[in-house]
Design an enzyme around this catalytic site. Structure first.
Site, PDB file in Angstrom:
ATOM      1  N   ARG A 172       0.815  -1.219   0.000  1.00 25.30           N
ATOM      2  CA  ARG A 172       0.000   0.000   0.000  1.00 25.30           C
ATOM      3  C   ARG A 172       0.850   1.272   0.000  1.00 25.30           C
ATOM      4  O   ARG A 172       0.331   2.367  -0.161  1.00 25.30           O
ATOM      5  CB  ARG A 172      -0.930   0.001   1.210  1.00 25.30           C
ATOM      6  CG  ARG A 172      -1.948  -1.150   1.131  1.00 25.30           C
ATOM      7  CD  ARG A 172      -2.920  -1.103   2.254  1.00 25.30           C
ATOM      8  NE  ARG A 172      -3.662   0.154   2.189  1.00 25.30           N
ATOM      9  CZ  ARG A 172      -4.536   0.555   3.082  1.00 25.30           C
ATOM     10  NH1 ARG A 172      -4.770  -0.197   4.126  1.00 25.30           N
ATOM     11  NH2 ARG A 172      -5.164   1.692   2.964  1.00 25.30           N
ATOM     12  N   CYS A 173       2.153   1.122   0.163  1.00 21.90           N
ATOM     13  CA  CYS A 173       3.071   2.264   0.242  1.00 21.90           C
ATOM     14  C   CYS A 173       3.680   2.538  -1.133  1.00 21.90           C
ATOM     15  O   CYS A 173       4.293   1.656  -1.734  1.00 21.90           O
ATOM     16  CB  CYS A 173       4.171   1.959   1.263  1.00 21.90           C
ATOM     17  SG  CYS A 173       5.520   3.142   1.266  1.00 21.90           S
TER      18      CYS A 173
END
Length: 115
Positions: A10-11
């Site tokens: 998700r980063c």
């Protein structure tokens, strides 16, 4: 060549770092550390490879930093490592390991130093 990346999909920085690894013809062993945090021995070894103290590898702006008590200046190295295992969101990302060397992929181009 297999490179290990402690990754959070998700980063954006973690995704960019993974892409750089793949673009440089390296296969990546992906460790989603939020699902499978490193154990104390592994985290201690990573800290040594990075030349950092536990607090230097912590994301201090995460809510868990204060809520977990990680902001207590009296905590020992072992106590801080235990908190990072219990609250893996505290671990800075991504960490990339290759041939006995490690870097934090911030900025992602730092990974090129060890490929």
């Amino acid at each position: 060549m297999t490179v290990r990346i402690y990754h959070n999909p998700r980063c954006s920085k973690s995704r960019q770092t993974l892409k750089l690894i793949e673009d440089n013809n390296a296969s990546a062993e992906i460790v989603e550390y939020l699902k499978t945090p490193p154990d104390a021995k592994t985290l201690g070894k990573l800290l040594d490879m990075l030349g950092l103290q536990p607090r230097d590898l912590m994301r201090k702006k995460e809510t868990e930093y204060k809520e977990s008590g990680a902001d207590n200046p009296d905590l020992s190295r072992d106590q801080l490592i235990a908190l990072m295992i219990e609250y893996p969101k505290l671990i800075e990302r991504p960490i990339v390991v290759n041939n006995g060397k490690a870097v934090i992929g911030r900025p992602p181009e730092r990974v090129l130093d060890i490929l």
